[in-house]
Design an enzyme around this catalytic site. Structure first.
Site, short mmCIF file in Angstrom:
data_model
loop_
_atom_site.label_atom_id
_atom_site.label_comp_id
_atom_site.label_asym_id
_atom_site.label_seq_id
_atom_site.Cartn_x
_atom_site.Cartn_y
_atom_site.Cartn_z
N SER A 60 0.94 -1.23 -0.09
CA SER A 60 -0.10 0.01 0.02
C SER A 60 0.86 1.10 0.28
O SER A 60 0.44 2.13 -0.51
CB SER A 60 -0.88 0.00 1.23
OG SER A 60 -0.03 -0.09 2.40
N TYR A 84 -4.24 0.92 3.53
CA TYR A 84 -5.06 -0.02 3.34
C TYR A 84 -5.93 -0.64 4.57
O TYR A 84 -6.96 -1.05 4.55
CB TYR A 84 -4.65 -1.15 2.35
CG TYR A 84 -4.19 -0.90 0.87
CD1 TYR A 84 -4.28 0.14 0.38
CD2 TYR A 84 -3.77 -2.00 0.21
CE1 TYR A 84 -3.92 0.54 -1.05
CE2 TYR A 84 -3.26 -1.76 -1.21
CZ TYR A 84 -3.43 -0.61 -1.82
OH TYR A 84 -2.93 -0.37 -2.93
N GLY A 85 -4.93 -0.46 5.54
CA GLY A 85 -5.71 -1.26 6.50
C GLY A 85 -6.90 -0.93 7.38
O GLY A 85 -7.24 -1.58 8.38
N CYS A 129 2.41 -6.91 1.96
CA CYS A 129 1.51 -6.10 2.42
C CYS A 129 0.81 -7.15 3.49
O CYS A 129 -0.02 -7.89 2.93
CB CYS A 129 0.53 -5.14 1.63
SG CYS A 129 -0.56 -4.47 2.57
N THR A 170 -1.82 -6.44 5.30
CA THR A 170 -3.25 -6.43 4.85
C THR A 170 -3.93 -7.06 3.77
O THR A 170 -4.94 -7.62 3.77
CB THR A 170 -3.67 -4.67 4.64
OG1 THR A 170 -3.08 -4.08 6.06
CG2 THR A 170 -5.09 -4.46 4.89
N GLU A 225 4.97 6.26 8.37
CA GLU A 225 5.17 6.98 6.96
C GLU A 225 5.66 8.31 7.27
O GLU A 225 6.00 8.99 6.27
CB GLU A 225 3.95 6.83 6.13
CG GLU A 225 3.43 5.25 5.72
CD GLU A 225 3.70 5.04 4.17
OE1 GLU A 225 3.65 6.01 3.44
OE2 GLU A 225 3.85 3.89 3.81
N CYS A 283 2.72 -6.38 9.95
CA CYS A 283 2.56 -5.25 8.86
C CYS A 283 3.91 -5.11 8.48
O CYS A 283 4.73 -4.90 9.36
CB CYS A 283 2.00 -3.99 9.54
SG CYS A 283 2.06 -2.56 8.57
N THR A 284 4.16 -4.81 7.26
CA THR A 284 5.22 -4.74 6.74
C THR A 284 6.14 -3.30 7.06
O THR A 284 7.34 -2.85 6.79
CB THR A 284 5.51 -4.91 5.34
OG1 THR A 284 4.71 -4.28 4.52
CG2 THR A 284 5.54 -6.33 4.99
N HIS A 285 5.09 -2.47 7.48
CA HIS A 285 5.84 -1.14 7.89
C HIS A 285 6.74 -1.15 9.32
O HIS A 285 7.30 -0.44 9.75
CB HIS A 285 4.91 -0.19 8.34
CG HIS A 285 4.28 0.59 6.83
ND1 HIS A 285 3.52 -0.09 5.87
CD2 HIS A 285 4.34 1.83 6.54
CE1 HIS A 285 3.17 0.68 5.01
NE2 HIS A 285 3.93 1.77 5.23
N1 DGL Z 1 2.48 -2.55 4.76
C1 DGL Z 1 0.95 -2.94 4.92
C2 DGL Z 1 0.56 -3.88 5.67
O1 DGL Z 1 1.45 -4.58 5.87
C3 DGL Z 1 0.58 -1.47 5.59
C4 DGL Z 1 -0.91 -1.54 5.89
C5 DGL Z 1 -1.90 -0.41 5.44
O2 DGL Z 1 -1.57 0.36 4.44
O3 DGL Z 1 -2.65 -0.06 6.37
O4 DGL Z 1 -0.45 -4.36 6.21
#
Ligand code: DGL
Length: 269
Positions: A11, A42-43, A73, A75, A151, A185-187
């Site tokens: 995302s 997206y979450g 991602c 999500t 972010e 979550c990859t963030h």
């Molecule tokens: N990196 C996304 C994940 O792993 C971020 C999700 C998002 O956009 O909310 O879920």
């Protein structure tokens, strides 16, 4: 096809934590990354919307010469489940690779999962863990502010705002005496230090993006699809919002300044 690129999408910028690992494991591979920075996060969106966006992301990547797609991602991966979004192409999300690693790491059969509200609400991590080991107790916690904080660069180890949010989100998980925690979550690896300080030294942290990269590496070997070129591969990044904003922040995810060309693109509505 061996020398086609690996397609990776997220995302936003979180999927770069998978790119970082891919660059280390597979330095000769080309990577094409798409970050839907105009529509992140997206979450907090509905299942239907996440699925629609994910399909558009995959269609975009498929316009390039790619041999595999990684949905980096959490999500998207939780919405897609075990189905593939990529048709005939090899495809992986982040959940199954992370679950395998967590089930191998736990000693007391208590695993925590942190992720976006959509990921935790889907219950997909718990289901996947139980299918590997039905004796594991899974404790999930949604962390709605983390993606925004990351972010926007609130990532320093002593950042009091992020520490406060992390304590709030992690407390119910740590209280349950987990010995393994999936960063679902990859963030989240970008604030790994903050999470580790709160979780303590006895908790093993599993990065879902890095585990997906390791899975992709093994899967390319298995399918005899590793590149046979001898020179270093190149990264190409596409984002749906501003290139300069991406270039400013992407270093936080990659651990170094952006190493590739960055282009802006539009996916429609
Ligand atoms: N990196 C996304 C994940 O792993 C971020 C999700 C998002 O956009 O909310 O879920």
């Amino acid at each position: 096809m061996k020398n086609y690129a690996i397609g990776v999408f997220d995302s936003g910028m979180g999927g770069l934590t998978a790119v970082k690992e891919l660059n280390t494991l597979l330095p000769n591979e080309d990577i094409i990354y798409f970050g839907d920075t105009a529509r992140v996060p997206y979450g907090s969106r509905s299942r239907e919307t996440v699925l629609k966006y994910a399909q558009q992301d995959v269609e975009f990547l498929k316009k390039h010469k790619i041999k595999m797609i990684i949905a980096a991602c959490g999500t998207v991966s939780s919405v897609v489940g075990t189905s593939s979004l990529a048709g005939d192409l090899p495809f992986t999300g982040v959940i199954h690779p992370a679950v395998q690693a967590a089930c191998a790491a736990t000693r007391n059969n208590r695993i925590g999962v942190i992720g976006t509200p959509a990921t935790i609400k889907s219950g997909y991590y718990a289901k996947a863990i139980k299918s590997v080991n039905p004796h594991v107790k899974v404790i999930g916690s949604a962390c709605p502010l983390f993606v925004h904080l990351v972010e926007n660069g609130y990532i320093q180890r002593d950042n009091q705002i992020t520490i406060l949010a992390a304590k709030e989100y992690l407390e119910p998980v740590i209280r349950e005496n987990v010995d393994t925690l999936i960063l679902g979550c990859t963030h989240y690896p970008v604030i790994r230090d903050i999470i580790a300080d709160i979780a303590g030294p006895d908790v093993t942290l599993i990065s879902s993006g890095a585990e997906a990269a390791k899975y992709a590496y093994n899967s390319l070997i298995e399918k005899n699809l590793l590149s046979d070129r001898e020179e270093k591969g190149k990264n190409t990044f596409y984002v749906s919002d501003s290139v300069s904003l991406f270039e400013e922040n992407a270093g936080n995810f990659l651990g170094h300044p952006v190493n590739g060309d960055v282009f802006s693109c539009s996916l429609g509505d």
